[in-house]
Design an enzyme around this catalytic site. Structure first.
Site, PDB file in Angstrom:
ATOM      1  N   GLU A 345     -23.709 -12.327 -35.525  1.00  0.00           N
ATOM      2  CA  GLU A 345     -22.314 -12.916 -35.026  1.00  0.00           C
ATOM      3  C   GLU A 345     -21.591 -13.977 -35.640  1.00  0.00           C
ATOM      4  OE1 GLU A 345     -23.229 -12.072 -30.269  1.00  0.00           O
ATOM      5  OE2 GLU A 345     -24.422 -13.805 -31.187  1.00  0.00           O
TER       6      GLU A 345
HETATM    7  C1  NGO Z   1     -27.210 -11.633 -28.791  1.00  0.00           C
HETATM    8  C2  NGO Z   1     -26.808 -12.913 -29.368  1.00  0.00           C
HETATM    9  C3  NGO Z   1     -27.526 -14.136 -29.133  1.00  0.00           C
HETATM   10  C4  NGO Z   1     -27.534 -14.220 -27.583  1.00  0.00           C
HETATM   11  C5  NGO Z   1     -28.052 -12.836 -26.996  1.00  0.00           C
HETATM   12  C6  NGO Z   1     -28.155 -12.679 -25.687  1.00  0.00           C
HETATM   13  C7  NGO Z   1     -28.297 -11.811 -30.880  1.00  0.00           C
HETATM   14  C8  NGO Z   1     -28.883 -11.039 -32.007  1.00  0.00           C
HETATM   15  N1  NGO Z   1     -27.261 -12.705 -31.132  1.00  0.00           N
HETATM   16  O1  NGO Z   1     -28.446 -11.230 -29.583  1.00  0.00           O
HETATM   17  O2  NGO Z   1     -27.068 -15.359 -29.513  1.00  0.00           O
HETATM   18  O3  NGO Z   1     -28.371 -15.119 -27.005  1.00  0.00           O
HETATM   19  O4  NGO Z   1     -27.443 -11.870 -27.440  1.00  0.00           O
HETATM   20  O5  NGO Z   1     -28.708 -11.663 -24.967  1.00  0.00           O
END
Ligand code: NGO
Length: 534
Positions: A345
């Protein structure tokens, strides 16, 4: 005969005719156990590769029972001491641990590093329960440890009690030959959104080890907190660690704390995989050191749960000094082979900057002798085949991950709508998120890691991991409520042969775990999908 057929049908594992013969003999002898065991070899989680119950036979632990352990092996001794420690509390028996050099198990409980055979591999074991005793044989200590976890499940739930119980302590008769399907069976704990103490992490290690999980991935940094002391950048932990989601006091691990976690995990045959999430999810670092920001201005610390707003400054040299120092210190503190660099992300980093950043970070980790794990976003940069992408999508398809696998990268699977332990079970779950959908136990169990991801054959799968993100979790009961019973489901997908995959059988075996969790004080979700035993 029945047993011989069973061995060959379930296992495809060669079993010595001597063993089959002996088992058949006992079954045919009409031996009756002193006390019918409360448990069954048919109820194990994860399902063993091969299991052959001999219902007419059983072993009973008594005040005279001894533990015999492979002479000269300190790890085997330690495993026996752990087992004896638990059983002494609940049974009140002395259960002395003595060394034996004999490859032939005597009466009592024997933990031997001989005679397991090549089929048990590095992590597997062979367990034989007859009226005379219990013998666990393995090729190495990890296998002995896993065999002992199986033995725990064969004992009455009261054996896990911290105070003395009346017994009887019967172990059902039969034979198990077991080894894992995948070498990487992970659990992740997010200690960044909320901080968990060393004692809390140790408790979670104990819980995951019950189900033969062998990696603990610690998500040590995120926007809301930096949780590991780095001597060359002290503000990261001292300032960046000083808060959490919702504005609590946060916390961080000193080097000594981290060492204790790593050691404790090792004693449970769990290897720690530390993660520093970069270049996004870095607000705690950016708040701690102004020079890490492109504009030289430190943002305030962050206590919300949005994602994707922070980025290290890809164009600045100091960014790579920072990475080199952090990775260097963390690698030196970490005996395991993996170091996780996050990479998910990075919505505030341009694709070009992202590729530049990952391209500069990978060699730094390699210089420190570690294998990189990264969220599967890193496959956008076509990383070298040594990098292990961790798939966290929900669709079962990703062209970049498939291309990486085709080049030779091995993949860890954590599909969010299956393996994420932070997702709500259903709309009424008081904790957790639901961006990936609701994940009931049947959803967590209902996929095959060997065929789940399009274009990824089982041979490209290093294993599975169940991540537990902690935006909404603050206590150990919170952790347990989300992990149990889904963590054992993911553990079974990682350990058990594909041929054993069967929801109807799994839910029954899972239901048999309930009484143990109750005795252990594990706060589990009583899913209506599971026939819980009382
Ligand atoms: C995503 C995000 C995390 C969140 C999570 C919550 C990933 C790999 N990045 O997973 O920052 O905490 O969802 O479900």
């Amino acid at each position: 005969m029945v047993i011989a057929r069973l061995w060959s049908r379930i296992g495809g594992i060669a079993v010595s005719t001597a063993l089959v013969g002996a088992a058949a003999l006992v079954a045919g002898s009409g031996a009756v156990a002193d006390a019918a065991p409360a448990t069954s070899m048919r109820d194990l989680v994860p399902a063993p590769a091969v299991v052959a119950p001999v219902d007419a036979d059983a072993y009973r632990i008594t005040a005279r029972t001894q533990l015999r352990v492979q002479a000269g092996s300190a790890p085997a001794r330690d495993i026996a001491d752990q087992l004896a420690g638990t059983l002494r509390r609940s049974t009140g028996y002395r259960l002395p641990v003595t060394e034996t050099a004999s490859p032939v198990p005597a009466d009592g409980i024997s933990l031997l590093l001989t005679g397991a055979g090549p089929d048990a591999g590095d992590e597997g074991y062979r367990l034989d329960v007859t009226r005379g005793g219990v013998a666990i044989r393995a090729n190495g200590p990890a296998g002995l440890f896993h065999g002992v976890q199986t033995l725990h499940q064969l004992l009455p739930a009261a054996a896990e009690s911290a105070s003395r119980r009346p017994g009887p302590w019967a172990v059902p008769g039969g034979h198990v030959l077991d080894r894992p399907r995948f070498g990487y069976r992970g659990a992740m704990l997010d200690v960044a959104r909320h901080f968990f103490t060393v004692a809390q992490v140790e408790r979670y290690i104990d819980e995951i080890a019950l189900y033969k999980i062998n990696y603990l991935h610690l998500h040590l940094s995120d926007d809301q907190g930096w949780r590991i002391a780095i001597a060359s950048w002290p503000q990261l932990a001292e300032y960046g660690g000083g808060t959490a989601v919702g504005g609590g006091p946060g916390g961080f691990y000193t080097r000594e704390d981290y060492r204790r976690i790593v050691e404790y995990a090792a004693s449970r045959y769990v290897t720690v995989v530390p993660e520093i999430d970069m270049p996004g999810h870095t607000n705690a670092a950016l708040a701690s050191y102004a020079e890490l920001n492109c504009d030289g201005v430190a943002p305030p610390r962050y206590t919300g749960i949005d994602v994707g707003f922070s980025s290290l400054c890809v164009g600045k040299d100091v960014t790579y000094d920072f990475v080199r120092d952090v990775v260097g210190e963390l690698a030196a503190m970490t005996p395991g082979p993996y170091l996780h660099i996050g990479g998910d992300e990075a919505k505030s980093t341009t694709p070009q900057d992202y590729a530049t950043f990952i391209g500069r970070v990978l060699p730094i980790v390699a210089e420190h002798g570690k294998t990189v794990v990264g969220w599967h976003d890193v496959t956008r940069t076509s990383p070298p085949t040594s990098v292990v992408p961790q798939y966290w999508g929900t669709t079962g398809q990703d062209a970049d991950v498939a291309a990486a696998a085709a080049r030779g990268n091995r993949v860890v699977l954590s599909p969010a709508n299956r393996a994420y332990l932070d997702q709500k079970y259903d709309p009424s779950t008081p904790l957790g998120l639901s961006w990936a959908g609701y994940v009931e136990v049947r959803d967590a169990y209902g996929w095959d890691p060997g065929s789940y991801l399009a274009g990824i054959p089982a041979s490209s799968v290093l294993g599975v991991e169940a991540p537990l993100w902690s935006e909404t979790l603050t206590t150990t009961p919170d952790i347990e409520y989300m992990a149990f019973p889904r963590l054992p489901a993911i553990a079974e997908l990682g350990w058990s042969p594909a041929g054993s995959h069967d929801w109807e059988a799994f839910k029954r075996r899972l239901g048999a775990q309930g009484p143990r969790w109750t005795v252990m004080g594990i706060n589990f979700y009583r899913s209506p999908q599971v026939p819980w035993r009382s």
